[in-house]
Design a protein around this motif. Structure first.
Motif, mmCIF file in Angstrom:
data_model
loop_
_atom_site.group_PDB
_atom_site.id
_atom_site.type_symbol
_atom_site.label_atom_id
_atom_site.label_comp_id
_atom_site.label_asym_id
_atom_site.label_seq_id
_atom_site.Cartn_x
_atom_site.Cartn_y
_atom_site.Cartn_z
ATOM 1 N N ASN A 174 -0.754 5.470 3.095
ATOM 2 C CA ASN A 174 -1.415 4.971 4.297
ATOM 3 C C ASN A 174 -1.603 6.126 5.273
ATOM 4 O OD1 ASN A 174 -2.563 3.181 6.119
ATOM 5 N ND2 ASN A 174 -0.854 1.757 6.097
ATOM 6 N N ALA B 153 -0.588 -4.665 -0.279
ATOM 7 C CA ALA B 153 -1.785 -4.314 -1.044
ATOM 8 C C ALA B 153 -2.769 -5.473 -1.116
ATOM 9 C CB ALA B 153 -1.392 -3.869 -2.446
ATOM 10 N N LYS C 208 -4.374 0.902 7.234
ATOM 11 C CA LYS C 208 -4.378 -0.165 6.226
ATOM 12 C C LYS C 208 -3.161 -1.059 6.441
ATOM 13 C CE LYS C 208 -4.374 2.474 2.540
ATOM 14 N NZ LYS C 208 -4.445 2.973 1.153
ATOM 15 N N THR D 283 -5.325 -8.471 -0.057
ATOM 16 C CA THR D 283 -6.392 -8.486 0.940
ATOM 17 C C THR D 283 -6.138 -9.465 2.072
ATOM 18 O OG1 THR D 283 -7.617 -10.066 -0.402
ATOM 19 C CG2 THR D 283 -8.163 -7.738 -0.671
ATOM 20 N N ASN E 216 0.878 -1.159 0.000
ATOM 21 C CA ASN E 216 0.000 0.000 0.000
ATOM 22 C C ASN E 216 0.921 1.216 0.000
ATOM 23 O OD1 ASN E 216 -2.744 -0.818 -0.011
ATOM 24 N ND2 ASN E 216 -2.492 -1.589 2.072
#
Length: 188
Positions: A140, A169, A165, A171, A137
């Motif tokens: 953030n 990236a 987060k 899930t 990510n």
């Protein structure tokens, strides 16, 4: 050099009204979340440090903004082929804080801060395990809380950063960049 000049200029006006302070900081970070980065990569060693500057406006109640460059030196294992590599990450961190200060003595201040911090991944070293920047990510936000003390011109802070987060990236990632930080600095 430009930052030091600007902070020195701010220092001159701060000597008159004591409402504006600037400072430079250096700190170490201890990662608190040791969970797996994602299903393909595992981080198993980390050395983190930061350097930066801040401006604080106010005294008893104040706002503070900072600018830090954060370096994370990692050992990362590729779980697909059992290889590992050193990886260096560089983050730009900009904290926006509100705080309360309790004055004791002539030039001492006990401080408590809360706020948000924007993080951006701006650098990633080449590595032997094909870990790429796109797997992170890039942007953030962190919730930030800290307690600190200014003893004359020396500042000491202990802070906690809670990432909103996960680092990866993907899930399935459960690893957040949650940090406990010890920061030393000079306040102008």
């Amino acid at each position: 050099m430009i930052i030091v000049f600007l902070l020195s200029t701010i220092n001159l006006s701060a000597q008159q009204n004591r409402l504006v302070h600037g400072g430079v900081h250096f700190g170490f970070e201890i990662p608190l979340n040791k969970k797996t980065f994602n299903t393909d990569f595992k981080i198993y060693q980390s050395l983190n440090f930061k350097v930066g500057a801040m401006i604080r406006i106010g005294y008893s109640v104040f706002g503070q903004i900072g600018f830090y460059y954060d370096v994370n030196k990692l050992q990362v294992e590729n779980l697909r082929n059992n290889t590992s590599s050193a990886v260096e990450l560089g983050f730009l961190k900009i904290p926006f804080l509100l705080g309360y200060g309790y004055s004791f003595g002539t030039k001492n201040l006990l401080r408590v801060h809360i706020g948000l911090q924007y993080d951006a991944l701006v650098h990633m070293s080449k590595n032997k395990i094909n870990l790429e920047k796109k797997e992170f990510n890039i942007h953030n936000m962190n919730i930030l809380g800290s307690i600190g003390v200014d003893l004359h011109n020396i500042s000491i802070d202990i802070s906690y950063e809670k990432a909103i987060k996960p680092m990866a990236a993907s899930t399935e990632s459960k690893r957040y960049a949650d940090m406990l930080c010890l920061i030393l600095g000079v306040v102008f």
